[in-house]
Design an enzyme around this catalytic site. Structure first.
Site, mmCIF file in Angstrom:
data_model
loop_
_atom_site.group_PDB
_atom_site.id
_atom_site.type_symbol
_atom_site.label_atom_id
_atom_site.label_comp_id
_atom_site.label_asym_id
_atom_site.label_seq_id
_atom_site.Cartn_x
_atom_site.Cartn_y
_atom_site.Cartn_z
ATOM 1 N N ASN A 1 3.236 67.481 -65.358
ATOM 2 C CA ASN A 1 2.478 68.082 -64.612
ATOM 3 C C ASN A 1 0.840 67.952 -65.187
ATOM 4 O O ASN A 1 0.688 67.582 -65.993
ATOM 5 C CB ASN A 1 2.738 69.532 -64.128
ATOM 6 N N GLY B 1 4.081 83.442 -71.151
ATOM 7 C CA GLY B 1 4.628 82.329 -70.835
ATOM 8 C C GLY B 1 3.484 81.683 -69.960
ATOM 9 O O GLY B 1 3.567 81.580 -68.594
ATOM 10 N N ALA C 1 2.808 78.289 -70.090
ATOM 11 C CA ALA C 1 3.379 76.745 -70.063
ATOM 12 C C ALA C 1 3.678 76.463 -68.606
ATOM 13 O O ALA C 1 4.307 77.544 -67.746
ATOM 14 C CB ALA C 1 4.261 76.566 -71.015
ATOM 15 N N ASP D 1 10.408 72.428 -63.564
ATOM 16 C CA ASP D 1 11.487 73.108 -62.761
ATOM 17 C C ASP D 1 12.751 72.425 -62.564
ATOM 18 O O ASP D 1 13.947 72.946 -62.675
ATOM 19 C CB ASP D 1 11.245 73.669 -61.449
ATOM 20 N N LYS E 1 14.647 51.282 -71.664
ATOM 21 C CA LYS E 1 13.599 51.076 -70.520
ATOM 22 C C LYS E 1 14.148 50.285 -69.323
ATOM 23 O O LYS E 1 14.727 49.353 -69.513
ATOM 24 C CB LYS E 1 12.278 50.145 -70.772
ATOM 25 N N ASP F 1 15.389 78.730 -66.571
ATOM 26 C CA ASP F 1 14.077 79.427 -66.552
ATOM 27 C C ASP F 1 13.947 80.246 -68.255
ATOM 28 O O ASP F 1 14.630 81.281 -68.384
ATOM 29 C CB ASP F 1 14.330 80.470 -65.417
ATOM 30 N N ILE F 2 12.802 79.838 -68.671
ATOM 31 C CA ILE F 2 12.704 80.180 -70.218
ATOM 32 C C ILE F 2 12.508 81.865 -69.841
ATOM 33 O O ILE F 2 12.574 82.683 -70.578
ATOM 34 C CB ILE F 2 11.383 79.553 -70.802
ATOM 35 N N LYS G 1 8.087 87.226 -58.329
ATOM 36 C CA LYS G 1 8.357 86.649 -59.557
ATOM 37 C C LYS G 1 8.411 87.812 -60.759
ATOM 38 O O LYS G 1 9.243 88.001 -61.342
ATOM 39 C CB LYS G 1 7.551 85.402 -60.088
ATOM 40 N N LYS H 1 12.226 88.391 -61.908
ATOM 41 C CA LYS H 1 12.212 88.119 -63.367
ATOM 42 C C LYS H 1 12.352 89.512 -64.358
ATOM 43 O O LYS H 1 12.355 89.209 -65.390
ATOM 44 C CB LYS H 1 11.451 86.928 -63.969
HETATM 45 O O1 PMT Z 1 -2.960 74.520 -68.962
HETATM 46 P P1 PMT Z 1 -4.230 74.737 -68.137
HETATM 47 O O2 PMT Z 1 -4.670 73.179 -67.719
HETATM 48 O O3 PMT Z 1 -5.101 75.506 -68.946
HETATM 49 O O4 PMT Z 1 -3.481 75.203 -66.675
HETATM 50 C C1 PMT Z 1 -3.337 76.692 -66.740
HETATM 51 C C2 PMT Z 1 -2.021 76.804 -65.823
HETATM 52 C C3 PMT Z 1 -2.373 76.789 -64.392
HETATM 53 C C4 PMT Z 1 -1.025 75.973 -66.238
HETATM 54 C C5 PMT Z 1 -1.651 78.290 -66.320
HETATM 55 O O5 PMT Z 1 -2.569 79.286 -65.923
HETATM 56 C C6 PMT Z 1 -0.271 78.938 -65.420
HETATM 57 O O6 PMT Z 1 -0.384 79.029 -64.303
HETATM 58 N N1 PMT Z 1 0.725 78.545 -66.083
HETATM 59 C C7 PMT Z 1 2.240 78.845 -65.410
HETATM 60 C C8 PMT Z 1 2.311 77.464 -64.507
HETATM 61 C C9 PMT Z 1 3.733 77.583 -63.903
HETATM 62 O O7 PMT Z 1 4.604 76.935 -64.190
HETATM 63 O O8 PMT Z 1 3.912 78.520 -62.851
HETATM 64 P P2 PMT Z 1 5.098 78.703 -61.938
HETATM 65 O O9 PMT Z 1 4.761 79.735 -60.802
HETATM 66 O O10 PMT Z 1 5.746 77.546 -61.500
HETATM 67 O O11 PMT Z 1 6.187 79.663 -63.259
HETATM 68 C C10 PMT Z 1 6.319 80.945 -63.264
HETATM 69 C C11 PMT Z 1 6.281 81.472 -64.418
HETATM 70 O O12 PMT Z 1 7.744 80.947 -64.930
HETATM 71 C C12 PMT Z 1 5.460 80.929 -65.659
HETATM 72 O O13 PMT Z 1 5.190 81.993 -66.431
HETATM 73 C C13 PMT Z 1 6.505 79.773 -66.379
HETATM 74 O O14 PMT Z 1 5.862 79.462 -67.714
HETATM 75 C C14 PMT Z 1 7.722 80.278 -66.170
HETATM 76 N N2 PMT Z 1 8.746 79.323 -66.230
HETATM 77 C C15 PMT Z 1 8.828 78.318 -65.167
HETATM 78 C C16 PMT Z 1 10.119 77.576 -64.974
HETATM 79 C C17 PMT Z 1 10.891 77.228 -66.186
HETATM 80 N N3 PMT Z 1 11.879 76.552 -66.121
HETATM 81 N N4 PMT Z 1 10.709 78.407 -67.270
HETATM 82 C C18 PMT Z 1 9.741 79.142 -67.333
HETATM 83 O O15 PMT Z 1 9.534 79.910 -68.264
#
Ligand code: PMT
Length: 400
Positions: free
Chosen positions: A207, A270, A272, A276, A286, A303-304, A334, A338
């Site tokens: 992404n 979190g 990152a 998903d 390859k 989901d971490i 969320k 969570k």
């Molecule tokens: O890295 P940059 O370019 O500076 O951009 C910043 C950002 C937009 C990435 C950051 O501000 C941000 O929004 N990060 C979370 C992105 C995300 O995955 O959002 P989500 O709404 O899809 O997930 C919700 C939360 O669940 C997040 O805290 C994510 O880290 C966590 N998650 C999601 C999926 C997964 N398998 N495990 C997780 O822990």
């Protein structure tokens, strides 16, 4: 106290400029790195050479100085600073900054700065009390400027009253203490960047995350006195000095790295953008072009964030929500689903909104029973503001 702090000291033309030389000395003694900007009038009171010798860096005086531009232009200087101190702040400088004028380097830096700005006024007591000055001060406060002083006492002109610049040690302590040690002694775990989910040894699904938000948070937490571990996906950013980095690539690796450390930390953030879904069937070689399938089976990743919040010994858990619609509704969903302590929601999808791969961002924070809006600013300043709110909420939870 000031280690790792970048202080931009802007000196305007008042008799108290000599005290700012002492301010450089005490700032550096506290471990801060100081760069000095002087107005032309300030150079009439103290030589730039004095500030150069005390700060260890050339002094910036002109907005259009070719050499200074080459060394560090005014925008880089503004971005470099963790805090800007205007000391002494004369009535004239206060007026110019309050109106947004940018006709010299100091006033231009004031507009360009996205870090915290402090002003230590210094002027005759009648000038301080004049309604024009007081209106200007009110405007500066509405910009978010923090005033230090002025103090009452005997003035250089022989009059007595409010208008003396505060003592350099008081200025130094206030600036370095503010937001400095909010997380002192705490261990903070932060995830940042994207993950890469391989299809074969050369192709992957990922992404747009650049890691800027998570890295800025790591730096802000470090500056707030925390011991910081950053679990980072693949990005092209330098790990801030003093932060321990754990480099991972896939969502599964990030899961392992975070879950192995979470119980040992006080706070988890979190930031990152974790995939998903990841391809179920990773090819060891390859995939040839003519063998590429038009359908890829994807499996849901673990989901971490949710699993950190489920730990028996869990850190204060802060999630992010990246949304293209219904920001508040999805973020609150969320937060509750969570069982998080806080969620930081940001709009994504259009670069003008900040979010992914932008230098700026805005956040809507939610926790049970409260919320706060952090408007669009540079991610470094935004990270500082978020760390301040997290520290407040953490304190409240742990002293309740
Ligand atoms: O890295 P940059 O370019 O500076 O951009 C910043 C950002 C937009 C990435 C950051 O501000 C941000 O929004 N990060 C979370 C992105 C995300 O995955 O959002 P989500 O709404 O899809 O997930 C919700 C939360 O669940 C997040 O805290 C994510 O880290 C966590 N998650 C999601 C999926 C997964 N398998 N495990 C997780 O822990």
């Amino acid at each position: 106290m000031g280690s790792n702090k970048h202080i931009l000291l802007a000196v305007s033309g008042g008799i108290a400029a000599y005290k700012s030389a002492e301010l450089v000395r005490v700032m550096r003694k506290s471990g801060a790195e100081v760069r000095v900007v002087m107005t032309q009038a300030a150079t009439q009171f103290v030589s730039p050479l004095t500030f150069q010798a005390l700060s260890g860096h050339p002094v910036h005086t002109d907005i259009l100085n070719a050499e200074a531009e080459h060394a560090m232009d005014h925008i880089s200087l503004a971005r470099w600073a963790d805090a800007m101190i205007i000391a002494p702040a004369t009535a004239n400088t206060i007026a110019k900054c309050s109106l947004g004028m940018a006709d010299d380097l100091l006033s231009t830096l004031y507009l360009a700065a996205k870090c915290a700005v402090y002003m230590a006024p210094s002027m005759n007591q009648a000038m301080w009390h004049h309604p024009a000055t007081q209106e200007n001060i009110a405007r500066l406060l509405s910009h978010g400027v923090t005033l230090i002083g002025p103090e009452a006492g005997e003035q250089a002109c022989g009059e007595t009253g409010l208008g003396r610049m505060s003592d350099p040690i008081i200025i130094c302590e206030q600036v370095l203490a503010e937001s400095s040690m909010l997380l002192n002694g705490l261990k903070v775990l932060i995830s940042a960047g994207p993950t890469r989910e391989p299809l074969d040894p050369v192709r992957y699904i990922t992404n747009r995350s650049s890691g800027k938000m998570g890295y800025a948070l790591a730096k802000a937490a470090l500056q707030a006195g925390a011991q910081v571990t950053l679990v980072t996906g693949p990005v092209s950013l330098a790990v801030p000095n003093g932060v321990e980095a754990v480099k991972v690539e896939t969502a599964a690796q990030m899961y392992q790295a975070v879950l192995a450390r979470a119980s040992d930390h006080d706070i988890y953030i979190g930031a990152a953008a974790v995939a998903d879904y990841s391809p179920g069937d990773v090819q060891p070689e390859k995939i040839k072009k003519n063998q590429l399938q038009t359908t890829v089976i994807l499996n849901k990743t673990q989901d971490i964030l949710a699993d950190v919040a489920l730990l028996k010994v869990r850190p204060f858990t802060v999630g992010f929500a990246a949304e293209t619609e219904n920001l508040e509704g999805y973020a609150l969903g969320k937060l509750n689903a969570k069982n998080l302590d806080m969620i930081a929601a940001n709009w994504v999808g259009q670069s003008s909104q900040g979010g992914f791969d932008s230098d700026q961002n805005a956040l809507q924070l939610f926790w049970k029973g409260g919320q706060k809006t952090l408007p669009m600013v540079d991610k470094h300043y935004l990270a500082k503001q978020l760390i301040e709110v997290i520290a407040e909420r953490w304190d409240e939870k742990n002293t309740a």
